[in-house]
Design a protein around this motif. Structure first.
Motif, short mmCIF file in Angstrom:
data_model
loop_
_atom_site.label_atom_id
_atom_site.label_comp_id
_atom_site.label_asym_id
_atom_site.label_seq_id
_atom_site.Cartn_x
_atom_site.Cartn_y
_atom_site.Cartn_z
N GLY A 22 25.30 38.90 36.67
CA GLY A 22 25.08 40.15 37.39
C GLY A 22 26.25 40.46 38.30
N PRO A 23 26.76 41.70 38.28
CA PRO A 23 27.94 42.05 39.07
C PRO A 23 27.83 41.75 40.55
CG PRO A 23 27.44 43.79 37.50
CD PRO A 23 26.29 42.82 37.45
N ASP A 24 26.64 41.97 41.14
CA ASP A 24 26.50 41.74 42.58
C ASP A 24 26.68 40.27 42.92
OD1 ASP A 24 26.09 44.40 43.15
OD2 ASP A 24 23.89 44.25 43.12
N TYR B 156 41.93 39.05 43.80
CA TYR B 156 41.35 38.53 42.56
C TYR B 156 42.00 39.27 41.40
CZ TYR B 156 38.11 38.57 38.61
OH TYR B 156 37.57 38.51 37.35
N ALA B 157 42.45 38.55 40.39
CA ALA B 157 43.12 39.18 39.24
C ALA B 157 42.07 39.71 38.27
CB ALA B 157 44.04 38.18 38.56
N ASN B 158 41.74 40.97 38.45
CA ASN B 158 40.75 41.65 37.61
C ASN B 158 41.42 42.12 36.32
OD1 ASN B 158 38.31 42.86 36.88
ND2 ASN B 158 38.03 43.79 38.89
N PHE B 159 40.63 42.69 35.42
CA PHE B 159 41.22 43.32 34.24
C PHE B 159 40.31 44.44 33.77
CE2 PHE B 159 38.20 40.57 32.46
CZ PHE B 159 38.25 40.41 31.08
N PRO B 160 40.83 45.33 32.89
CA PRO B 160 40.12 46.58 32.62
C PRO B 160 38.70 46.45 32.12
CG PRO B 160 42.38 46.77 31.89
CD PRO B 160 42.19 45.33 32.30
N SER B 161 38.31 45.31 31.58
CA SER B 161 36.94 45.18 31.07
C SER B 161 35.90 45.03 32.17
CB SER B 161 36.84 43.97 30.13
OG SER B 161 37.76 44.10 29.07
N THR B 162 36.34 44.70 33.40
CA THR B 162 35.39 44.49 34.50
C THR B 162 35.86 45.19 35.77
OG1 THR B 162 36.48 42.40 35.07
CG2 THR B 162 34.58 42.26 33.61
N GLU B 163 36.20 46.49 35.63
CA GLU B 163 36.65 47.24 36.80
C GLU B 163 35.64 47.24 37.93
OE1 GLU B 163 36.67 48.52 33.70
OE2 GLU B 163 38.47 49.70 33.31
N TYR B 164 34.36 47.06 37.58
CA TYR B 164 33.29 47.15 38.58
C TYR B 164 33.24 45.94 39.52
CZ TYR B 164 31.27 44.41 34.77
OH TYR B 164 31.07 43.49 33.77
N LEU B 165 34.04 44.91 39.25
CA LEU B 165 34.05 43.74 40.15
C LEU B 165 35.01 43.99 41.30
CD1 LEU B 165 33.99 40.71 37.67
CD2 LEU B 165 32.09 41.71 38.97
N ASP B 166 34.75 45.05 42.05
CA ASP B 166 35.57 45.36 43.22
C ASP B 166 34.72 45.14 44.48
OD1 ASP B 166 33.86 47.43 42.65
OD2 ASP B 166 35.17 48.99 43.43
N PHE B 167 35.39 44.73 45.55
CA PHE B 167 34.67 44.50 46.80
C PHE B 167 35.66 44.57 47.95
CE2 PHE B 167 35.85 40.61 44.74
CZ PHE B 167 36.33 39.76 45.73
#
Length: 223
Positions: free
Chosen positions: A164-166, A190-201
């Motif tokens: 779960g993203p939260d 955190y090194a994010n990538f385009p498949s999980t843009e929603y993991l921002d905080f």
């Protein structure tokens, strides 16, 4: 970040060509910019690694990086193409950070852990990850060549959906806090990538993405 400029395929560069162009003033964020003192700092970076221990030459030091002579050549090549920063995927030893500082380069330190398993399903694994992050932050604590630490790299979409993203966001925020508890002034992302843009905080000091779009038109459209 682009691919690392490797000394294997380039004309020989003498280590003495490495010439620092800026001091090791700590990098900070102000608004949407990085600053070194009163001057804006624009990151011009390459990736460096991952490597096997002693992957180029005899395993003289045992760290997962090339031998020192090759590192000097690589740093000279980075400076030659205008890079001022490189990103690692493992925590560099202090002597490599010293070499980077002497070459006038900053380092974004990736601290690796098991992102590709169900990491939130095991209390022991959670403790191990926090310990790994703390040890990585301690290893480069207060070093002036370190621009920032990355507390993870590309958590797969299936893991983000499974937990779960939260929950994942909250876990990453705790990893950021772990770094800050060891090295309070260190920038963390955190090194994010385009498949999980929603993991921002909001706990991140800056946004970091791995983007694999090599055509300029596609890259501009994505941004």
């Amino acid at each position: 970040m682009s691919e690392v400029i490797s000394s294997h395929s380039q004309e020989e560069v003498r280590p003495e060509l490495v010439t620092p162009t800026h001091s090791q003033t700590p990098i900070v964020t102000k608004g949407k910019f990085f600053f070194a003192g009163e001057e804006k700092f624009f990151v011009k970076g390459v990736t460096y690694g991952p490597f096997k221990p002693g992957s180029h030459g005899a395993p003289l030091h045992g760290a997962p990086f090339p031998e020192r002579e090759m590192i000097l050549r690589d740093f000279a090549l980075m400076r030659e193409v205008g890079a001022n920063t490189f990103r690692t995927f493992t925590v560099p030893p202090r002597w490599l950070l010293d070499m980077a500082g002497e070459a006038g380069l900053r380092v974004i330190v990736g601290i690796p852990w098991a992102e590709h398993v169900a990491f939130l399903d095991s209390p022991q694994l959670i403790r191990d990850i926090h310990r790994t992050i703390a040890n990585g932050a301690t290893a480069c604590r207060d070093h002036p060549a370190v621009l920032a630490c990355l507390v993870g790299n590309e958590i797969p979409p299936d893991m983000a959906r499974w937990h779960g993203p939260d929950r994942v966001r909250n876990f990453l925020a705790k990893l950021v806090a772990t770094v800050k508890s060891v090295d309070p002034q260190r920038l963390v992302s955190y090194a994010n990538f385009p498949s999980t843009e929603y993991l921002d905080f909001d706990d991140l000091d800056f946004v970091s993405f791995n983007v694999y779009l090599h055509r300029e038109a596609s890259f501009r459209s994505y941004l």
